[in-house]
Design an enzyme around this catalytic site. Sequence first.
Site, PDB file in Angstrom:
ATOM      1  N   PHE A 139      -2.025  59.922 -20.395  1.00 54.26           N
ATOM      2  CA  PHE A 139      -3.358  60.261 -20.896  1.00 54.26           C
ATOM      3  C   PHE A 139      -4.020  58.997 -21.407  1.00 54.26           C
ATOM      4  CE2 PHE A 139      -6.638  61.478 -23.811  1.00 54.26           C
ATOM      5  CZ  PHE A 139      -7.217  62.575 -23.215  1.00 54.26           C
ATOM      6  N   ASP A 224      -0.996  51.202 -23.572  1.00 51.96           N
ATOM      7  CA  ASP A 224      -1.971  52.067 -24.236  1.00 51.96           C
ATOM      8  C   ASP A 224      -1.333  52.585 -25.526  1.00 51.96           C
ATOM      9  OD1 ASP A 224      -3.765  53.887 -25.166  1.00 51.96           O
ATOM     10  OD2 ASP A 224      -4.100  54.891 -23.240  1.00 51.96           O
ATOM     11  N   LYS A 253      -7.556  55.646 -32.293  1.00 51.38           N
ATOM     12  CA  LYS A 253      -7.157  56.690 -33.249  1.00 51.38           C
ATOM     13  C   LYS A 253      -6.910  56.222 -34.703  1.00 51.38           C
ATOM     14  CE  LYS A 253      -5.991  60.313 -30.050  1.00 51.38           C
ATOM     15  NZ  LYS A 253      -5.675  60.028 -28.666  1.00 51.38           N
TER      16      LYS A 253
END
Length: 414
Positions: A139, A224, A253
């Site tokens: 993702f 990532d 995040k």
Amino acid sequence: MGMDPFTLFERHINPGLAGLLRFTGLDRTESHAEGPYVWDTTGKRYLDFLGLYGTLNLGHRHPKVVAAVEAQLRRMPMSVRVLVSEPTARLAAKLAEITPEGLEMVFFGNSGAEAVEAAIKLARAYTGKPGIVTTQGGFHGKTMGALSLTPKPEYQDPAKPLLPGVKVVPYGDLEALEAALDEDTAAVIVEPIQGEGGIRVPPEGYLRGVRELTQKRGILMIADEVQTGLGRTGKLFGVDWEGVSPDLMTLAKALGGGVMPIGACVGRREVFEVFKQNPLYHSSTFGGNPLAAAAALAAIEVTLEENLPERALEVGGYLMEGLKALQGEFPHLIEDVRGRGLMLGIEFTDADIGALVVAELAERGVITAFGLNNPKVVRLEPPLIIGKEHVDEALAALSESLKATERALEGLLG
Ligand SMILES: *Cc1c(COP(=O)(O)O)cnc(C)c1O
């Protein structure tokens, strides 16, 4: 007073999602939050064990982050861009200092997807090649470029055509990766632990293997770390588990301390060379704005000062023990528990069972959710600041929720 916010959300934002929230009993409106707790407008309190998918490492409204943002808000929230912003420049230097050896340059965006878009553009510009290899279950966000690296038909198909040159290989499989690399490959993008894919921890040596393979072939490695970064897995970065330094690392995040949105793509100096010829090759009006940068600087300071990676490891170990015990008690419901630090997942024997447990937990005041790419897995990503008392509270609710789910299933079956 007007219509209630949940109805407005359902009418004007996302009726499908409103339906899902209703199913899990979370058809409520949030009111305020502090530390690991959130309250809805009826006054019900929830323990936040989802932590905005790994964003709330410091919990809600960490006082040091709030104070830094308030001070910057009074001074200058937005950069004029033709002058240099001090918090933004200091944040870039701080990221160069704390990320693995060799990562020195930073591009700032506002989200994880934007950090990934920057990585794609930098990799293509640097190598002059189009190809990106991504992993099944990976993702990387939902903007067009990031979406092209997020191989899930439900997200991709209605948006096609996607970015050309993308190949998908099984996660954790170095042989398949090697076979996919060719002279058109610019980069390989990989999560140190797959988050939305269902908290999948790769086999030992995988990240090192990706690094060696890419280095040998002159291909860039993009780690990532949008979800794994800044302490979540028990080390400051997920790649630290294998002592790997990628060519590009994406962060978002938790970077904004749970107070501001910010994304960053950190990389080796030469990979950023394109900016020397072409300073405006990539840019963002809001990316790394002073307000967000002030939040990120404070967040990093708190993360280091409070030893949050270590704490994630310790409290995560305690939570994992409790989960293993529950797995032993409910083997017909729980297939697996796994993860690292406070990035843990419970794999249920069936996606519907997972959904029932999420609903039962919500009723008992504990917020969780399943992986976007793997609904059989419920994620536990609480703030790293929690103590064992919060873990005990969540485990007690989980035990009750599993019993209730068992009773509901017995009712359905007979
Ligand atoms: C959440 C996430 C993204 C996308 O971040 P957004 O801020 O939602 O765009 C990218 N990569 C990983 C690993 C993520 O977990």
